[in-house]
Design a protein around this motif. Structure first.
Motif, short mmCIF file in Angstrom:
data_model
loop_
_atom_site.label_atom_id
_atom_site.label_comp_id
_atom_site.label_asym_id
_atom_site.label_seq_id
_atom_site.Cartn_x
_atom_site.Cartn_y
_atom_site.Cartn_z
N HIS A 16 -18.81 -40.51 43.34
CA HIS A 16 -18.36 -39.42 44.22
C HIS A 16 -19.63 -38.54 44.04
CE1 HIS A 16 -14.24 -40.69 44.88
NE2 HIS A 16 -14.29 -41.00 43.52
N ASP A 20 -15.57 -34.80 49.50
CA ASP A 20 -14.81 -35.81 50.38
C ASP A 20 -13.44 -36.17 49.91
OD1 ASP A 20 -15.28 -37.63 48.11
OD2 ASP A 20 -16.81 -38.65 48.73
N SER A 22 -10.82 -39.37 49.34
CA SER A 22 -11.11 -40.95 49.43
C SER A 22 -9.51 -41.43 48.75
CB SER A 22 -11.95 -41.38 48.37
OG SER A 22 -11.70 -41.13 47.10
N PHE A 40 -17.59 -38.51 39.02
CA PHE A 40 -17.31 -37.42 40.02
C PHE A 40 -18.51 -36.56 39.72
CE2 PHE A 40 -13.29 -38.86 39.66
CZ PHE A 40 -12.47 -38.52 40.71
N ALA A 44 -15.17 -33.87 45.07
CA ALA A 44 -14.22 -34.73 45.61
C ALA A 44 -12.82 -34.59 45.56
CB ALA A 44 -14.43 -36.25 45.38
N ALA A 46 -9.54 -37.59 45.37
CA ALA A 46 -9.59 -38.58 45.35
C ALA A 46 -8.19 -39.42 44.70
CB ALA A 46 -10.81 -39.41 44.23
N ALA A 68 -13.41 -31.10 41.02
CA ALA A 68 -12.80 -32.54 41.59
C ALA A 68 -11.25 -32.36 41.41
CB ALA A 68 -13.36 -33.54 40.77
#
Length: 236
Positions: A16, A20, A22, A40, A44, A46, A68
């Motif tokens: 990552h 974002d 995911s 990471f 992110a 995730a 993260a």
């Protein structure tokens, strides 16, 4: 979605790099083997779902080197399935690292082992929330969960919540959590042998997280992650 066919083996690496969202779903057939490494480098969010068939093995390594939010849901759906998750987060400045984990022992004779390590400095925040669920009749379950953490400043904060929810009586389940400071005696020992305090602190942190990173199963990748982790430690 990634499917590992019965009897097959695979390696999956996820990096990552930027903020974002995911979602990854992993499905392991009977006797399948999968090695997952997740790194990471960006902020992110995730999610990873793992569904394991009988006698399958899944080894997971997760390393957070930035803010993260990682969530893992593992379902052991076939007898003699085995899962191992090693995780590390290094949080500096105002970063916020979160690891959430739910491991479901849905049938008998399965094994799981999770160990999450965190280091926070500055005003950073780290969080771990883990749940081991053992279903009715999931006898002979062997489940272990551990969270170990180090605070490097008075303003850093780490919260940890390992939990067990057990509905079977023939099981081996354990969980534990620690949040503490660096080992002052070890630092003094290293300083007496010519290292500066900064060098001694760095070596202690590298040793603390290194045993998780080096289990990723892909040697060149482990080395690369260790180099990035060492650079991150310099900022803590």
């Amino acid at each position: 979605r990634v499917e590992v066919a019965p009897g097959a083996e695979g390696h999956l690496i996820v990096v990552h790099r930027a903020p974002d969202l995911s979602h990854i779903e992993l499905s392991l057939g009977e006797d399948a083997r999968l090695e997952l490494t997740e790194l990471f480098l960006g902020e992110a969010f995730a999610e990873v779902e793992v569904h394991q068939g009988g006698r399958s093995e899944c080894r997971m390594t997760a390393v957070q080197l930035s803010s993260a939010n990682a969530s893992y849901r593992i379902d052991l759906d076939g007898a003699d399935a085995e899962n191992e998750l090693g995780g590390v987060f290094l949080a500096a400045g105002n970063e916020h690292c979160v690891v959430k984990l739910r491991t479901g022992h849905n049938v008998a004779d399965c094994r799981s082992n999770s160990y999450i390590k965190g280091v926070a400095g500055g005003q950073a925040v780290g969080e771990f929330c883990g749940m081991v669920y053992v279903a009715p009749d999931a006898q002979r379950t062997d489940a272990r969960q551990q969270s170990r953490n180090i605070l490097l400043s008075r303003t850093a904060r780490i919260t940890t919540q390992p939990q067990l929810e057990i509905y079977a009586d023939d099981v081996k389940c354990s969980h534990g959590a620690t949040v503490g400071q660096m080992d002052a005696e070890a630092i003094l020992y290293m300083r007496q042998r010519g290292l500066s305090e900064a060098q001694a602190r760095r070596l202690q942190i590298e040793g603390f997280v290194g045993d998780v990173v080096t289990r990723c199963g892909i040697e060149p990748l482990c080395g690369a992650i260790l180099e990035r982790a060492a650079a991150k430690i310099e900022t803590l």
